[in-house]
Scaffold this active site. Structure first.
Site, PDB file in Angstrom:
ATOM      1  N   ARG B  21       0.901  -1.114  -0.021  1.00 57.07           N
ATOM      2  CA  ARG B  21       0.114  -0.040  -0.032  1.00 57.07           C
ATOM      3  C   ARG B  21       1.033   1.255  -0.070  1.00 57.07           C
ATOM      4  NH1 ARG B  21      -5.368  -1.504   3.472  1.00 57.07           N
ATOM      5  NH2 ARG B  21      -5.930  -3.304   2.462  1.00 57.07           N
ATOM      6  N   SER B 136     -22.032 -13.509  13.315  1.00 59.74           N
ATOM      7  CA  SER B 136     -21.322 -12.404  12.666  1.00 59.74           C
ATOM      8  C   SER B 136     -21.518 -12.709  11.041  1.00 59.74           C
ATOM      9  CB  SER B 136     -19.972 -12.235  13.117  1.00 59.74           C
ATOM     10  OG  SER B 136     -19.354 -11.619  12.326  1.00 59.74           O
ATOM     11  N   SER B 188     -19.451  -1.755   2.800  1.00 57.50           N
ATOM     12  CA  SER B 188     -18.601  -0.701   1.897  1.00 57.50           C
ATOM     13  C   SER B 188     -17.955  -1.095   0.522  1.00 57.50           C
ATOM     14  CB  SER B 188     -18.028   0.001   2.875  1.00 57.50           C
ATOM     15  OG  SER B 188     -16.565  -0.976   3.248  1.00 57.50           O
ATOM     16  N   HIS B 216     -21.409   3.398   7.004  1.00 51.63           N
ATOM     17  CA  HIS B 216     -21.536   3.699   5.722  1.00 51.63           C
ATOM     18  C   HIS B 216     -22.986   4.397   5.354  1.00 51.63           C
ATOM     19  CE1 HIS B 216     -17.270   2.674   4.453  1.00 51.63           C
ATOM     20  NE2 HIS B 216     -17.575   1.805   5.259  1.00 51.63           N
ATOM     21  N   LYS B 247     -17.317   9.954   7.888  1.00 52.32           N
ATOM     22  CA  LYS B 247     -17.776   9.501   6.643  1.00 52.32           C
ATOM     23  C   LYS B 247     -18.927  10.698   6.141  1.00 52.32           C
ATOM     24  CE  LYS B 247     -16.068   4.739   6.702  1.00 52.32           C
ATOM     25  NZ  LYS B 247     -14.970   5.056   7.429  1.00 52.32           N
ATOM     26  N   THR B 276      -8.251   6.505  26.636  1.00 50.88           N
ATOM     27  CA  THR B 276      -7.287   7.153  25.683  1.00 50.88           C
ATOM     28  C   THR B 276      -8.019   8.793  25.693  1.00 50.88           C
ATOM     29  OG1 THR B 276      -7.422   7.322  23.159  1.00 50.88           O
ATOM     30  CG2 THR B 276      -9.638   6.595  23.975  1.00 50.88           C
ATOM     31  N   THR B 277      -7.226   9.665  25.128  1.00 50.84           N
ATOM     32  CA  THR B 277      -7.682  11.130  25.104  1.00 50.84           C
ATOM     33  C   THR B 277      -8.862  11.360  24.294  1.00 50.84           C
ATOM     34  OG1 THR B 277      -5.301  11.831  25.615  1.00 50.84           O
ATOM     35  CG2 THR B 277      -6.930  13.512  24.629  1.00 50.84           C
TER      36      THR B 277
END
Lengths: 99, 403
Positions: B21, B136, B188, B216, B247, B276-277
């Protein structure tokens, strides 16, 4: 005895729901529709906003759903009491966290 | 051990497969979406972006940008801490209330990304429900799969959008066994849409909780932008809705909306939320403006759908292999990772059109594709330019056309 809240408009719809009587009022401002749902028994009201072009039935459903959540909250205003022993336990099987 | 060689070999392998990538170094032009600048060597070129997930261009919307400027002037740059330690600003509180209202739920909870929202929420739901079994959909996003894995409980993968298979799997368990059905509304990469109402009916029949990823779809579908569940009038049937601010709403961050007790449980136990902040006030203020705007404005959604329909129609007329679907996503099949990369490189270098190749593991091998995301702002002239370029390259590279 259900009553129409004083601040609701004359042209509000009255709806019979399994929960009881509900008044629905639509106020359009430009492209925006403000929908007010009022529980006739308690006078509790909620407001939602949506596009004026949306189907009124859809906005009404959303408003009634929100009103029901508000009524449920009003019926259970306090948290269940926590046992003194439980208060001192942060989480099952944990020693605590550092943030 | 030669550690460096191990890493170099791993990279060599994905380069050999054609799925290494490379990120395009770009800068979007404020107020001029979908135009951007591409930085390459010491030069910069104007390009058109055709692969952004800022589906409605809300990241360039003046209402959103003004709200962000105002928040910086009012509250400064960062939030100052985790949500628990000084990082819950009034903007966060207001946005969570707005998102709960958007989805017709009692409460909502912000996360720093949609990925974190899925991973943290699903894993914690599984941990809080002893013996919980997860069902799932096979095409669920990597973040949901990670959440399921971190939850550690038993799982079943049901064939994509196959409700008969889902029911077959659900039938194997007692009514009392805790179960979660995890699925998405818009998938997506293929652009297909799930039958949310029917899945929720199955969940009710077999005593399962429903967890729906609408990343999405939020902002894009439904009269108020509440996603496919809003469009289909089934918001009240879904237990947990997960969404993104990155999105349709054009910013960054993720969230869940659910009952007070579910949200409070995840708030209290999910490590990905706690440690986490919190999101910066300007981000949250921008998202708040975006959500409020799209709740009452249909024009972006209507124009977006029209642009997607038009592009699909025009590409089909040109014989390009567009994958049929009922959503705004426009996938075009290439079927080979190297050709896919060559195609997108040529689009950028020769035509100043930016499209990212979609290769394995994002999609199965052999189904490599380009994924176009027309926005309400892409013009007919932009489409002419794109289709002409694709037609020319399709011929030059001898790519397979539509049957």
């Amino acid at each position: 005895m259900p009553h129409k809240p004083q601040d609701i408009g004359k042209d509000a719809d009255q709806i019979s729901d399994p929960h009881g009587e509900i008044y629905i009022e639509y106020k359009q401002v430009g492209q925006t529709m403000k929908v007010i749902a009022v529980d006739a028994a308690t006078g509790i009201e909620v407001v939602i906003m949506g596009p004026a072009s949306a189907a009124q039935s859809h906005l009404q459903k959303v408003a009634i759903q929100k009103l029901k959540m508000q009524l449920k909250k009003a019926e259970n205003p306090t948290e269940p009491e926590v046992e003194e022993e439980e208060k001192n336990t942060s989480s099952p099987g944990r020693k605590g966290w550092t943030a | 051990m030669n550690y460096e060689k191990k890493f170099a070999d791993a990279l060599k392998e994905i380069k050999r497969e054609g799925r290494y990538r490379e990120f395009a170094d770009i800068r979007r032009k404020c107020g001029n979406f979908p135009n951007a600048e591409h930085f390459i060597s010491d030069e910069q070129h104007d390009i058109k972006v055709w692969c952004s997930n800022d589906y409605l261009g809300m990241g360039q919307n003046p209402v959103v940008i003004a709200a962000m400027h105002d928040a910086i002037d009012t509250a400064g740059a960062g939030s100052g801490g985790t949500r628990n330690i000084s990082g819950t600003t009034h903007y966060h509180v207001e946005l969570e209330a707005e998102l709960a209202d958007l989805h017709g739920k009692e409460a909502a909870l912000l996360f720093t990304s949609g990925y974190i929202a899925n991973d943290a929420s699903i894993s914690m739901l599984v941990k809080l429900l002893p013996s919980c079994v997860i069902f799932s959909d096979e095409k669920n996003h990597a973040s949901m799969i990670e959440g399921i894995r971190h939850g550690g409980g038993p799982k079943h993968i049901w064939r994509h959008n196959d409700l008969e298979h889902l029911e077959e799997l659900l039938q194997k368990y007692d009514q009392d066994t805790p179960k979660i059905i995890a699925f998405e509304s818009v998938y997506s990469m293929d652009g297909n849409i799930s039958q949310i109402g029917d899945i929720c009916d199955l969940a009710k029949k077999y005593g399962a909780l429903t967890y729906l990823d609408e990343v999405h779809a939020v902002g894009l579908y439904g009269p108020r932008g509440g996603g496919i569940a809003d469009r289909d009038g089934v918001l009240d049937k879904v237990d947990v809705i997960e969404g993104t601010l990155a999105k349709g709403f054009g910013l960054m961050g993720g969230y869940i909306a659910a009952s007070v007790d579910i949200v409070d449980s995840i708030r209290s136990f999910a490590l990905g939320f706690i440690f986490t902040t919190s999101l910066a006030p300007a981000i949250v203020a921008g998202a708040l403006a975006s959500v409020r705007h799209l709740k009452v404005s249909q024009i972006e959604r209507e124009r977006h759908q029209e642009r997607a329909r038009t592009l699909k129609r025009r590409m089909k007329e040109a014989g390009l292999p567009v994958m049929d679907n009922p959503s705004h996503i426009v996938p075009v099949m290439v079927g080979d990772p190297v050709l896919c990369k060559n195609l997108t490189d040529a689009l950028m270098e020769r035509f100043s059109i930016y499209v990212q190749p979609i290769n394995y593991p994002t999609v199965p091998r052999g189904t490599e594709r380009i994924r176009l995301t027309p926005s309400p702002i892409h013009s007919d002239a932009d489409m002419d330019h794109l289709i002409d370029a694709l037609n020319q390259l399709w011929g030059e590279m001898d790519l397979r056309r539509a049957a």
